[in-house]
Design a protein around this motif. Structure first.
Motif, mmCIF file in Angstrom:
data_model
loop_
_atom_site.group_PDB
_atom_site.id
_atom_site.type_symbol
_atom_site.label_atom_id
_atom_site.label_comp_id
_atom_site.label_asym_id
_atom_site.label_seq_id
_atom_site.Cartn_x
_atom_site.Cartn_y
_atom_site.Cartn_z
ATOM 1 N N HIS A 30 0.900 -1.430 0.027
ATOM 2 C CA HIS A 30 -0.462 0.214 -0.095
ATOM 3 C C HIS A 30 0.832 1.142 -0.099
ATOM 4 O O HIS A 30 2.227 1.205 0.347
ATOM 5 C CB HIS A 30 -0.806 -0.185 0.936
ATOM 6 C CG HIS A 30 -0.020 0.355 2.885
ATOM 7 N ND1 HIS A 30 -0.254 -1.254 3.527
ATOM 8 C CD2 HIS A 30 0.297 0.475 3.266
ATOM 9 C CE1 HIS A 30 0.414 -0.595 4.631
ATOM 10 N NE2 HIS A 30 0.907 0.484 4.307
ATOM 11 N N GLU A 31 0.664 2.675 -0.498
ATOM 12 C CA GLU A 31 1.413 3.809 -0.845
ATOM 13 C C GLU A 31 0.638 4.170 0.527
ATOM 14 O O GLU A 31 -0.465 3.868 1.507
ATOM 15 C CB GLU A 31 0.711 4.855 -1.914
ATOM 16 C CG GLU A 31 1.158 3.416 -3.482
ATOM 17 C CD GLU A 31 2.713 3.411 -3.244
ATOM 18 O OE1 GLU A 31 3.190 4.630 -2.946
ATOM 19 O OE2 GLU A 31 2.618 2.085 -3.808
ATOM 20 N N PRO A 32 1.669 5.121 1.177
ATOM 21 C CA PRO A 32 1.632 6.002 2.090
ATOM 22 C C PRO A 32 -0.194 7.151 2.622
ATOM 23 O O PRO A 32 -0.419 7.389 1.070
ATOM 24 C CB PRO A 32 2.647 6.933 2.485
ATOM 25 C CG PRO A 32 3.759 6.632 1.413
ATOM 26 C CD PRO A 32 2.932 5.484 0.847
ATOM 27 N N VAL A 68 1.983 11.876 7.584
ATOM 28 C CA VAL A 68 1.715 10.519 7.141
ATOM 29 C C VAL A 68 1.666 9.336 7.605
ATOM 30 O O VAL A 68 1.980 9.410 9.327
ATOM 31 C CB VAL A 68 3.647 9.719 6.361
ATOM 32 C CG1 VAL A 68 3.715 8.216 5.414
ATOM 33 C CG2 VAL A 68 4.602 10.545 4.815
ATOM 34 N N ASP A 70 1.135 5.105 7.609
ATOM 35 C CA ASP A 70 1.345 4.615 6.892
ATOM 36 C C ASP A 70 1.380 2.514 7.701
ATOM 37 O O ASP A 70 1.433 1.520 7.304
ATOM 38 C CB ASP A 70 2.359 3.996 6.183
ATOM 39 C CG ASP A 70 3.634 4.052 6.706
ATOM 40 O OD1 ASP A 70 3.686 4.274 8.354
ATOM 41 O OD2 ASP A 70 5.086 4.254 6.436
ATOM 42 N N GLN A 71 0.419 2.775 8.369
ATOM 43 C CA GLN A 71 -0.428 1.459 9.405
ATOM 44 C C GLN A 71 -1.042 0.485 9.007
ATOM 45 O O GLN A 71 -2.103 0.513 8.402
ATOM 46 C CB GLN A 71 -0.285 1.722 10.992
ATOM 47 C CG GLN A 71 0.706 2.288 11.157
ATOM 48 C CD GLN A 71 0.938 4.059 11.714
ATOM 49 O OE1 GLN A 71 -0.230 4.614 10.495
ATOM 50 N NE2 GLN A 71 1.982 4.879 12.680
ATOM 51 N N MET A 75 -5.464 1.105 6.878
ATOM 52 C CA MET A 75 -5.573 1.216 5.206
ATOM 53 C C MET A 75 -7.302 0.985 5.366
ATOM 54 O O MET A 75 -7.619 -0.027 5.871
ATOM 55 C CB MET A 75 -4.948 0.845 5.272
ATOM 56 C CG MET A 75 -3.699 1.034 4.818
ATOM 57 S SD MET A 75 -3.155 2.836 3.808
ATOM 58 C CE MET A 75 -2.088 3.594 4.143
ATOM 59 N N SER A 106 -5.111 3.804 0.814
ATOM 60 C CA SER A 106 -3.715 3.767 0.343
ATOM 61 C C SER A 106 -3.852 5.124 -0.707
ATOM 62 O O SER A 106 -3.913 4.853 -2.022
ATOM 63 C CB SER A 106 -3.842 2.735 0.125
ATOM 64 O OG SER A 106 -1.889 2.459 -0.964
ATOM 65 N N ARG A 137 8.478 11.854 1.638
ATOM 66 C CA ARG A 137 8.012 10.035 1.862
ATOM 67 C C ARG A 137 6.714 10.282 0.786
ATOM 68 O O ARG A 137 6.457 9.071 0.343
ATOM 69 C CB ARG A 137 7.584 9.687 3.079
ATOM 70 C CG ARG A 137 6.800 8.981 3.387
ATOM 71 C CD ARG A 137 7.685 7.445 3.365
ATOM 72 N NE ARG A 137 7.592 5.796 2.925
ATOM 73 C CZ ARG A 137 6.868 5.600 4.410
ATOM 74 N NH1 ARG A 137 6.575 6.190 5.208
ATOM 75 N NH2 ARG A 137 6.219 4.430 3.933
#
Length: 519
Positions: A30-32, A68, A70-71, A75, A106, A137
């Motif tokens: 997945h993307e942040p 950011v 991103d966990q 999501m 994401s 990032r």
């Protein structure tokens, strides 16, 4: 037997495939997810905004205003974030919760605007590591370079700057580094081109060219003899007896935390790119460049231009601009009303035959401070209306206890402007109590004051923000737009938790003087 083994093998393969299908959603790439906090008035990203989830996870915006998330387990979920930032206001819902609900998706990005409540606009962090970490990032384009990363700098204490040899020379105090908490404690230095050769400060931070050792680590700029750290004050340039431009600064050797045991002047060695001792001053004196003295860069009277004025935060110490005078302790003068026979134990003030207080430039006297003047008022030696420094809030009339800062002539206001930190700021409706986090602006018609009314520029919640330095060389529109920076830290605040990456680093601010109440 073979049939049983085959059945077992196929069963194992089936289970493994089923297991993979179950965990695949959690392991899928997945993307942040990015959130940008912006100033509603300018659209600019806001640094130092704290976002807190209902599970008490925290994120702090970088210098472009980004965080950011991103966990993987977040999501696709909705997340309520409490939003807090000193001097900025987030919207509240019907239950009074300050913040906003977002859906973490994401590769997506959202923008949340905050209303700025303070006059100073927070621009960015100028020192330390990861200044634009979240934005990088997220692959945000056109981000400025970060030279501190190459020098492995984690933090930088208070800044001094002067123009020397067609460059700006910048120097910072104690400097933690990435590889160890104890880094450089003998001043860190860098150069930048002159303001006319670089973009305005509101477009990008200064690009520092650090003085480094062969291994790339920061080089000590002021390794003066003696144990303990070296602190700098009163950075300036002057012509020596041969007419050559020299860069000079005061130094203090420190022991037992904050105690100075040796003081003097140091001069820059152009070959070594370091300061070296010039002269040492006798102990127990304080009327010469000491730690965090800033030098007044511009004056308006020809008589004033004959002197160097040292500010802490007011320009009440001076010395003639001569190579001989700066090295002679008995040539330094303080602007004071103290009488010749005055002592610390039995202070006395100088008055004329009619009882009027006499403020004059005198040699051999301690500089005036708001604390000393207040003491004399308490002792009945001085009336409040006679005090040269009697600062109160422009709007509430509450008294303000002055800490350090800097003074500069402002051509737009045609006044001397002092920006300083406040000691022991009290709690009010719109801000918490702060030991050293409120920043104020006051003006005076002359460089000897008087100073009476002040306007609040910026707050930092319970955190500290000290030694603010103005940058008149970067001002715009004939001084209408001004800049200042200072040290942000949990030190002296009583807090136990630091703000990651921001701790012990410099924050830059911009102020439009049209929004500041004039005297």
């Amino acid at each position: 037997m073979e049939r049983q083994l085959a059945y077992f093998a196929w069963s194992l393969i089936f289970c493994l495939m089923a297991g993979m299908s179950l965990v695949q959603p959690c392991q899928a790439a997945h993307e942040p997810f990015g959130i940008r906090m912006t100033d509603r008035a300018t659209g600019r990203g806001i640094p130092l905004v704290e976002l807190t989830s209902t599970t008490h996870e925290k994120w702090f915006t970088d210098s472009a205003g980004w965080v950011v998330i991103d966990q993987p387990d977040l999501m696709g979920r909705e997340l309520h974030l409490t939003i807090e930032s000193p001097g900025y206001l987030a919207p509240k819902d019907g239950f009074g919760f300050t913040g906003q609900r977002v859906k973490v998706e994401s590769g997506k990005q959202v923008t949340i605007s905050l209303e700025r409540q303070q006059l100073a606009e927070r621009l960015y962090r100028t020192t330390g590591h990861g200044i634009f970490r979240a934005a990088r990032r997220l692959e945000i384009p056109d981000l400025p370079s970060e030279p501190a990363a190459a020098a492995r700098i984690a933090g930088c204490d208070s800044v001094l700057v002067t123009r020397y040899r067609n460059q700006l020379h910048w120097f910072w105090g104690d400097t933690p580094v990435l590889e160890y908490p104890l880094g450089n404690f003998h001043m860190t230095g860098a150069t930048t081109p002159l303001p006319s050769e670089v973009p305005p400060l509101d477009q990008q931070p200064p690009f520092y060219h650090y003085f480094v050792k062969p291994d790339g680590a920061v080089k000590p700029m002021m390794p003066m003899p003696g144990d303990g750290p070296t602190w700098m004050g009163g950075l300036f340039t002057i012509r020596d007896t041969s007419g050559q431009e020299r860069m000079v600064a005061g130094y203090s050797k420190i022991k037992s935390g904050l105690e100075s045991y040796r003081r003097g002047l140091a001069v820059w060695n152009d070959t070594q790119n370091q300061f070296e001792p010039l002269c040492e001053f006798p102990a127990g004196k304080s009327f010469y460049p000491i730690s965090q003295h800033h030098v007044l860069q511009t004056t308006i009277e020809p008589e004033d231009d004959r002197y160097l004025y040292f500010c802490q935060p007011f320009p009440l110490v001076r010395v003639l601009k001569s190579w001989e005078a700066i090295q002679a302790i008995d040539r330094y003068e303080s602007y004071t009303c103290e009488a010749a026979h005055s002592t610390e134990e039995s202070p006395a003030l100088d008055r004329d035959a009619n009882g009027h207080l006499k403020y004059e430039w005198k040699r051999g006297f301690k500089p005036l401070t708001s604390a000393r003047l207040q003491l004399w008022i308490t002792l009945g030696l001085l009336k409040e209306q006679e005090s040269l420094i009697a600062l109160t809030d422009h709007f509430t009339g509450e008294p303000i206890e002055v800490h350090y800062g800097s003074t500069s002539w402002n051509p737009y206001r045609k006044q001397y402007i002092t920006i300083f930190s406040q000691l022991h700021g009290k709690k009010s409706e719109d801000r918490p109590a702060s030991t050293l986090g409120n920043v104020w602006l006051t003006t005076a018609p002359s460089l000897t004051g008087p100073w009476s009314k002040a306007t609040l520029l910026a707050t930092h919640g319970p955190y500290s923000f000290y030694n603010p330095l103005q940058h008149p060389e970067f001002s715009e529109q004939n001084g209408r737009i001004i800049y200042f920076e200072g040290t942000f830290t949990k030190s002296f605040s009583g807090l136990t938790e630091s703000v990651p990456l921001y701790e012990y680093n410099q924050l830059m601010y911009r102020v439009d003087l049209d929004g500041v109440k004039a005297e």
